[in-house]
Design a protein around this motif. Structure first.
Motif: not given
Length: 61
Positions: A23-30
């Protein structure tokens, strides 16, 4: 400590961490911390005053 290890190694915890990672990767969280205001990733500074202003602005929409 045994309860911690059992929780950490449980299928539920492993699945939850994987789901949160995807979910974090899909949302753009880096990296951490990553803040969201509503459904939008906050890309500005993350000091208290800036986040409060972003939340107040979002609440007025």
């Amino acid at each position: 400590m045994d309860l911690y290890r059992a929780d950490r190694d449980s299928d539920w915890t492993i699945e939850r961490v994987q789901a949160d990672t995807f979910s974090a990767e899909a949302s753009g969280a880096r990296g951490a911390p990553t803040f969201f205001v509503g459904t939008q990733r906050h890309t500005g500074p993350h000091d208290a005053a800036t986040l409060i202003a972003a939340l107040e602005d979002h609440g007025g929409r």
